[in-house]
Design an enzyme around this catalytic site. Structure first.
Site, mmCIF file in Angstrom:
data_model
loop_
_atom_site.group_PDB
_atom_site.id
_atom_site.type_symbol
_atom_site.label_atom_id
_atom_site.label_comp_id
_atom_site.label_asym_id
_atom_site.label_seq_id
_atom_site.Cartn_x
_atom_site.Cartn_y
_atom_site.Cartn_z
ATOM 1 N N HIS A 1 -9.787 -16.711 -3.072
ATOM 2 C CA HIS A 1 -9.713 -15.253 -3.046
ATOM 3 C C HIS A 1 -8.532 -14.800 -2.205
ATOM 4 O O HIS A 1 -8.205 -15.437 -1.210
ATOM 5 C CB HIS A 1 -11.003 -14.639 -2.470
ATOM 6 C CG HIS A 1 -11.188 -13.237 -2.938
ATOM 7 N ND1 HIS A 1 -10.617 -12.171 -2.296
ATOM 8 C CD2 HIS A 1 -11.831 -12.747 -4.019
ATOM 9 C CE1 HIS A 1 -10.917 -11.078 -2.965
ATOM 10 N NE2 HIS A 1 -11.644 -11.393 -4.014
ATOM 11 N N ASP B 1 -17.094 -14.713 -9.363
ATOM 12 C CA ASP B 1 -17.140 -15.156 -10.754
ATOM 13 C C ASP B 1 -17.810 -16.511 -10.947
ATOM 14 O O ASP B 1 -18.190 -16.847 -12.062
ATOM 15 C CB ASP B 1 -15.708 -15.217 -11.325
ATOM 16 C CG ASP B 1 -15.138 -13.831 -11.488
ATOM 17 O OD1 ASP B 1 -15.821 -13.002 -12.094
ATOM 18 O OD2 ASP B 1 -14.029 -13.577 -10.999
HETATM 19 C C1 COA Z 1 -8.166 -15.475 -6.765
HETATM 20 C C2 COA Z 1 -6.754 -16.020 -6.702
HETATM 21 C C3 COA Z 1 -5.938 -15.438 -7.859
HETATM 22 C C4 COA Z 1 -6.108 -15.600 -5.389
HETATM 23 O O1 COA Z 1 -4.819 -16.004 -5.487
HETATM 24 P P1 COA Z 1 -3.707 -15.878 -4.365
HETATM 25 O O2 COA Z 1 -4.156 -15.148 -3.168
HETATM 26 O O3 COA Z 1 -2.488 -15.403 -5.047
HETATM 27 O O4 COA Z 1 -3.543 -17.378 -3.914
HETATM 28 P P2 COA Z 1 -2.601 -18.418 -4.621
HETATM 29 O O5 COA Z 1 -2.827 -18.480 -6.084
HETATM 30 O O6 COA Z 1 -1.211 -18.157 -4.140
HETATM 31 O O7 COA Z 1 -3.173 -19.736 -3.980
HETATM 32 C C5 COA Z 1 -2.853 -20.218 -2.669
HETATM 33 C C6 COA Z 1 -2.991 -21.743 -2.691
HETATM 34 O O8 COA Z 1 -4.352 -22.099 -2.949
HETATM 35 C C7 COA Z 1 -4.467 -22.779 -4.191
HETATM 36 N N1 COA Z 1 -5.597 -22.243 -4.923
HETATM 37 C C8 COA Z 1 -6.038 -20.955 -4.898
HETATM 38 N N2 COA Z 1 -7.090 -20.816 -5.712
HETATM 39 C C9 COA Z 1 -7.308 -22.012 -6.269
HETATM 40 C C10 COA Z 1 -8.247 -22.486 -7.199
HETATM 41 N N3 COA Z 1 -9.159 -21.669 -7.719
HETATM 42 N N4 COA Z 1 -8.196 -23.793 -7.544
HETATM 43 C C11 COA Z 1 -7.278 -24.624 -7.019
HETATM 44 N N5 COA Z 1 -6.349 -24.221 -6.139
HETATM 45 C C12 COA Z 1 -6.357 -22.926 -5.769
HETATM 46 C C13 COA Z 1 -3.185 -22.504 -4.941
HETATM 47 O O9 COA Z 1 -2.865 -23.503 -5.872
HETATM 48 C C14 COA Z 1 -2.192 -22.396 -3.811
HETATM 49 O O10 COA Z 1 -1.879 -23.685 -3.383
HETATM 50 P P3 COA Z 1 -0.373 -24.036 -2.909
HETATM 51 O O11 COA Z 1 -0.115 -23.148 -1.740
HETATM 52 O O12 COA Z 1 -0.447 -25.495 -2.598
HETATM 53 O O13 COA Z 1 0.500 -23.697 -4.077
HETATM 54 C C15 COA Z 1 -6.750 -17.573 -6.798
HETATM 55 O O14 COA Z 1 -7.573 -18.096 -5.774
HETATM 56 C C16 COA Z 1 -7.198 -18.056 -8.156
HETATM 57 O O15 COA Z 1 -6.370 -18.133 -9.065
HETATM 58 N N6 COA Z 1 -8.502 -18.388 -8.340
HETATM 59 C C17 COA Z 1 -9.011 -18.783 -9.621
HETATM 60 C C18 COA Z 1 -9.244 -17.576 -10.502
HETATM 61 C C19 COA Z 1 -10.430 -16.762 -10.062
HETATM 62 O O16 COA Z 1 -11.490 -17.306 -9.758
HETATM 63 N N7 COA Z 1 -10.249 -15.454 -10.070
HETATM 64 C C20 COA Z 1 -11.312 -14.538 -9.719
HETATM 65 C C21 COA Z 1 -11.039 -13.865 -8.409
HETATM 66 S S1 COA Z 1 -12.405 -12.912 -7.849
#
Ligand code: COA
Length: 371
Positions: A257, A308
């Site tokens: 998140h 989710d």
């Molecule tokens: C929710 C979300 C978009 C937040 O994203 P964000 O704040 O932009 O964080 P990032 O995508 O930049 O992730 C930061 C790091 O954690 C990792 N990470 C974050 N969520 C992850 C996940 N669900 N699975 C694996 N790795 C994850 C990323 O790969 C990244 O790693 P890195 O720094 O080595 O590249 C992200 O956690 C995600 O894509 N989750 C899956 C989708 C989801 O469940 N969405 C519903 C949200 S309520």
């Protein structure tokens, strides 16, 4: 000029609708844990739109207003029948139908406060009929008219299945709606606010928000969680499956998140519901698999489940088609979008940030024939 990727940590507006402070989520100052245990979704809608809990008479009035406004113009269903229905995702159908609803609302472009509040009721009320109507039409069935005697949660399940839900299903669905209703300045809410800050109408704001919610990094994650659970198939396969996802450096849907650092407070309610419902349906494998995935992902990556993750097995246990999970998220979140839209109109200023330019400089125009 410097940028903050994804606007992380940027405070882009002030709002009294909901807050996330120290990993605690509140709607208008009420802890989500209290609301999840005690409130009806109708009460939460009133709270989000008015900033206080309703008195009995006010709740009765809103409940009635929602129930009597649930029917959608038949033309909406006629259009759906003309969609290339086997290829249309229900979120795309919802986005289109909400935009179409504006065409049948004589007040669509009326921008005074009272008209906007009336439209908020109508929009909130009609989303369940749109989602369930689409689901039935694609199965070759006729949409079912809502019953004024039923709660919002019960009406959704009734219009979907043609049978009034039992108390367990109604309670679970109500709780899911309460938990998804609002979430500070998430991507779709921000989208809605940006849209209406141009003084565009409510229908445009909600249509835009639905488009943002549809993405897998936002509301679309719940459907993908269920796809992952279905792919895994049994608890024995969890280890190897998750290891493969890690090896491929893919994301595990339903984890992580942007704002919560110590876990999403909504997840524990959904986890508990998932345990209870999968027990009732005799399919506890979905819960067991989810628990094992949580264990591995949390231990190995330090990532915690978000709203989710467990909502997937909850909705599956309620017998809901997997591609309706995100439209159900929208059915609830429209209450929060509407609260934010009304708040934006109250003290509006165009939202127009800047971009740091990183393109080429001092280009010279070369006539077409010389390129
Ligand atoms: C929710 C979300 C978009 C937040 O994203 P964000 O704040 O932009 O964080 P990032 O995508 O930049 O992730 C930061 C790091 O954690 C990792 N990470 C974050 N969520 C992850 C996940 N669900 N699975 C694996 N790795 C994850 C990323 O790969 C990244 O790693 P890195 O720094 O080595 O590249 C992200 O956690 C995600 O894509 N989750 C899956 C989708 C989801 O469940 N969405 C519903 C949200 S309520």
């Amino acid at each position: 000029m410097s940028t903050t990727r994804g606007l992380e940590g940027v405070v882009a507006t002030s709002s009294s609708v909901s807050s996330i402070i120290d990993d605690v989520l509140t709607y208008q100052g009420f802890n989500i844990d209290d609301l999840a245990e005690n409130a009806s979704f109708e009460e939460v809608i009133f709270l989000l739109w008015n900033g206080r809990l309703p008195k009995k008479s006010e709740l009765d009035q809103l409940t009635k207003d929602l129930a009597v406004n649930m029917q959608v113009p038949n033309e909406i269903f006629e259009y759906m029948k003309a969609y290339p229905i086997e290829k249309v995702h229900p979120m795309a159908a919802l986005r289109t139908a909400v935009s179409q609803l504006a065409l049948y609302d004589e007040e669509a472009d009326e921008m005074n406060e009272e008209a906007n509040k009336r439209k908020a009721v109508r929009l909130q009320a009609k989303i369940p009929a749109v989602v369930t109507g689409f689901s039935r039409i694609r199965e070759g069935k006729t949409p079912i008219a809502p019953k004024e005697s039923l709660s919002f949660a019960a009406n959704f399940l009734y219009m979907l299945n043609g049978e009034e839900p039992d108390e367990t299903s109604e309670t679970a669905f109500n709780k899911a709606l309460v938990l998804h209703a609002d979430h500070e300045l998430n991507a779709s809410t921000f989208t809605a606010r940006v849209c209406v800050a141009t003084l565009s109408d409510i229908y445009s704001g909600i249509t835009a928000a639905i488009g943002a919610l549809k993405g897998p990094l936002h509301g679309g994650a719940n459907e993908r969680v269920m796809a992952m659970l279905s792919d895994i198939g049994s608890v024995d396969n969890v280890d190897s499956y998750i290891q493969k996802v890690f090896d491929n450096k893919e994301k595990i849907m339903g984890f992580g998140h942007r704002v919560y650092k110590n876990g999403d407070p909504r997840a524990k309610h959904l986890r508990d519901m998932s345990r209870r419902l999968t027990n009732i349906t005799g399919e506890s494998k979905w819960y067991d698999m989810s628990m094992k995935i949580e264990d591995i992902v949390t231990n190995e990556k330090g990532l915690l489940p978000n709203v989710d993750f467990y909502s997937a097995s909850v909705y599956h246990s309620l017998g809901i088609d997997h591609d309706l999970f995100t439209p159900i998220f929208a059915t609830s979140r429209v209450s929060g979008w509407l609260a934010h839209i009304l708040e934006q109109y109250e003290d509006n200023r165009l939202i127009r940030p800047r971009a740091e330019y990183v393109g080429p400089d001092k280009q010279e125009y070369i006539p077409l024939e010389k390129r």
